[in-house]
Motif scaffolding. Structure first.
Motif, PDB file in Angstrom:
ATOM      1  N   ASN A   1      23.180 -24.519   3.073  1.00  0.00           N
ATOM      2  CA  ASN A   1      22.955 -24.724   4.500  1.00  0.00           C
ATOM      3  C   ASN A   1      24.311 -24.816   5.193  1.00  0.00           C
ATOM      4  O   ASN A   1      25.069 -25.752   4.965  1.00  0.00           O
ATOM      5  CB  ASN A   1      22.162 -26.006   4.761  1.00  0.00           C
ATOM      6  CG  ASN A   1      20.822 -26.007   4.056  1.00  0.00           C
ATOM      7  OD1 ASN A   1      20.627 -26.742   3.105  1.00  0.00           O
ATOM      8  ND2 ASN A   1      19.907 -25.171   4.499  1.00  0.00           N
TER       9      ASN A   1
ATOM     10  N   PHE B   1      14.316 -22.963  -0.686  1.00  0.00           N
ATOM     11  CA  PHE B   1      15.426 -22.272  -0.029  1.00  0.00           C
ATOM     12  C   PHE B   1      15.697 -20.911  -0.653  1.00  0.00           C
ATOM     13  O   PHE B   1      15.953 -19.941   0.047  1.00  0.00           O
ATOM     14  CB  PHE B   1      16.686 -23.146  -0.081  1.00  0.00           C
ATOM     15  CG  PHE B   1      17.848 -22.553   0.652  1.00  0.00           C
ATOM     16  CD1 PHE B   1      18.013 -22.797   2.009  1.00  0.00           C
ATOM     17  CD2 PHE B   1      18.765 -21.747   0.005  1.00  0.00           C
ATOM     18  CE1 PHE B   1      19.080 -22.241   2.702  1.00  0.00           C
ATOM     19  CE2 PHE B   1      19.837 -21.181   0.682  1.00  0.00           C
ATOM     20  CZ  PHE B   1      19.996 -21.442   2.039  1.00  0.00           C
TER      21      PHE B   1
ATOM     22  N   ASN C   1      16.070 -27.223   3.924  1.00  0.00           N
ATOM     23  CA  ASN C   1      17.235 -27.941   3.407  1.00  0.00           C
ATOM     24  C   ASN C   1      17.397 -27.647   1.920  1.00  0.00           C
ATOM     25  O   ASN C   1      16.435 -27.645   1.161  1.00  0.00           O
ATOM     26  CB  ASN C   1      17.082 -29.445   3.637  1.00  0.00           C
ATOM     27  CG  ASN C   1      18.379 -30.185   3.412  1.00  0.00           C
ATOM     28  OD1 ASN C   1      19.458 -29.613   3.476  1.00  0.00           O
ATOM     29  ND2 ASN C   1      18.279 -31.474   3.140  1.00  0.00           N
TER      30      ASN C   1
ATOM     31  N   THR D   1      13.324 -22.189  15.080  1.00  0.00           N
ATOM     32  CA  THR D   1      13.672 -21.820  13.713  1.00  0.00           C
ATOM     33  C   THR D   1      13.787 -23.110  12.916  1.00  0.00           C
ATOM     34  O   THR D   1      14.518 -24.026  13.303  1.00  0.00           O
ATOM     35  CB  THR D   1      15.006 -21.046  13.654  1.00  0.00           C
ATOM     36  OG1 THR D   1      14.876 -19.860  14.427  1.00  0.00           O
ATOM     37  CG2 THR D   1      15.373 -20.691  12.217  1.00  0.00           C
TER      38      THR D   1
ATOM     39  N   GLU E   1      14.935 -24.605   9.445  1.00  0.00           N
ATOM     40  CA  GLU E   1      15.738 -24.287   8.265  1.00  0.00           C
ATOM     41  C   GLU E   1      15.292 -25.143   7.089  1.00  0.00           C
ATOM     42  O   GLU E   1      15.032 -26.331   7.242  1.00  0.00           O
ATOM     43  CB  GLU E   1      17.216 -24.557   8.574  1.00  0.00           C
ATOM     44  CG  GLU E   1      18.157 -24.064   7.505  1.00  0.00           C
ATOM     45  CD  GLU E   1      19.608 -24.235   7.893  1.00  0.00           C
ATOM     46  OE1 GLU E   1      20.224 -25.188   7.382  1.00  0.00           O
ATOM     47  OE2 GLU E   1      20.119 -23.431   8.678  1.00  0.00           O
TER      48      GLU E   1
ATOM     49  N   SER F   1      14.919 -19.134   3.361  1.00  0.00           N
ATOM     50  CA  SER F   1      15.854 -20.147   3.855  1.00  0.00           C
ATOM     51  C   SER F   1      15.480 -20.713   5.219  1.00  0.00           C
ATOM     52  O   SER F   1      15.947 -21.790   5.594  1.00  0.00           O
ATOM     53  CB  SER F   1      17.272 -19.583   3.907  1.00  0.00           C
ATOM     54  OG  SER F   1      17.341 -18.507   4.821  1.00  0.00           O
ATOM     55  N   SER F   2      14.635 -19.996   5.964  1.00  0.00           N
ATOM     56  CA  SER F   2      14.215 -20.524   7.267  1.00  0.00           C
ATOM     57  C   SER F   2      12.891 -19.890   7.684  1.00  0.00           C
ATOM     58  O   SER F   2      12.490 -18.846   7.160  1.00  0.00           O
ATOM     59  CB  SER F   2      15.279 -20.258   8.337  1.00  0.00           C
ATOM     60  OG  SER F   2      15.428 -18.870   8.562  1.00  0.00           O
TER      61      SER F   2
ATOM     62  N   SER G   1      10.602 -18.908  11.226  1.00  0.00           N
ATOM     63  CA  SER G   1      10.548 -18.756  12.681  1.00  0.00           C
ATOM     64  C   SER G   1       9.122 -19.038  13.111  1.00  0.00           C
ATOM     65  O   SER G   1       8.175 -18.441  12.576  1.00  0.00           O
ATOM     66  CB  SER G   1      10.944 -17.339  13.105  1.00  0.00           C
ATOM     67  OG  SER G   1      12.273 -17.080  12.745  1.00  0.00           O
TER      68      SER G   1
END
Length: 170
Positions: free
Chosen positions: A78, A18, A47, A43, A45, A22-23, A25
């Motif tokens: 999150n 993270f 955790n 997307t 994410e 953090s995410s 695409s």
């Protein structure tokens, strides 16, 4: 990412962290036997572990059963995580967490300052990915003058305070 047996998964050579990202695409494209395609953007994410637990209140008045202590709040990187809570520790049997996330004395538990002026309970927050954070909280019981509706003090042995002498015929 890769698709294995119809499921999207992170490649074995990649670790999702993270703090680094953090995410992700991604675009998934499906092609049928005739060559027609359809694509969908997603997307994903990463955790992250919750980082703190706090309460909206840390004290209760004596002389009442089932008092609410406060609403539990969990800090988590999150923003859309949901949490479940478990209780452990010295006084966990005296408390429960409501479905709305409020820490409260169980309805059968009576707070009496003269018997116990603080409670200690460990709250564990569990996010939907199974990551946890725990924190031990101290709940203070406020001493109120003549707060007990039944008598001025309740003793743990069930006896009334002071000496009571009865004499005479009934």
């Amino acid at each position: 990412f890769e698709i294995v047996n119809g499921q999207l998964k992170l490649k074995d050579t990649v670790s999702a962290v993270f703090a680094t990202k953090s995410s992700y695409s991604i675009t998934i494209t499906s092609t049928d036997q005739g060559g027609a395609t359809i694509s969908e953007d997603y997307t994903v994410e990463v955790n992250a572990t919750p980082t703190d637990i706090s309460l909206s209140g840390y004290s209760i008045n004596e002389s009442f059963r089932g008092l609410e202590v406060g609403t539990i709040s969990t800090t988590d990187p999150n923003s859309d995580d949901e949490f479940t809570y478990t209780l452990s520790g010295t006084d966990a049997a005296s408390f429960e967490v409501t479905s709305s996330g409020t820490l409260k004395l169980k309805d059968s538990v009576y707070a009496d300052y003269e018997v116990k002026d603080t409670y200690t309970v460990t709250v564990t927050a569990i996010d939907q990915g199974g990551l946890t954070f725990e924190k031990t909280l101290t709940i203070d019981v406020k001493d109120l003058d003549y707060a007990t509706p039944y008598c001025s003090d309740i003793r743990p042995d069930g006896l009334w305070p002071g000496n009571i002498n009865l004499s005479g015929d009934n």
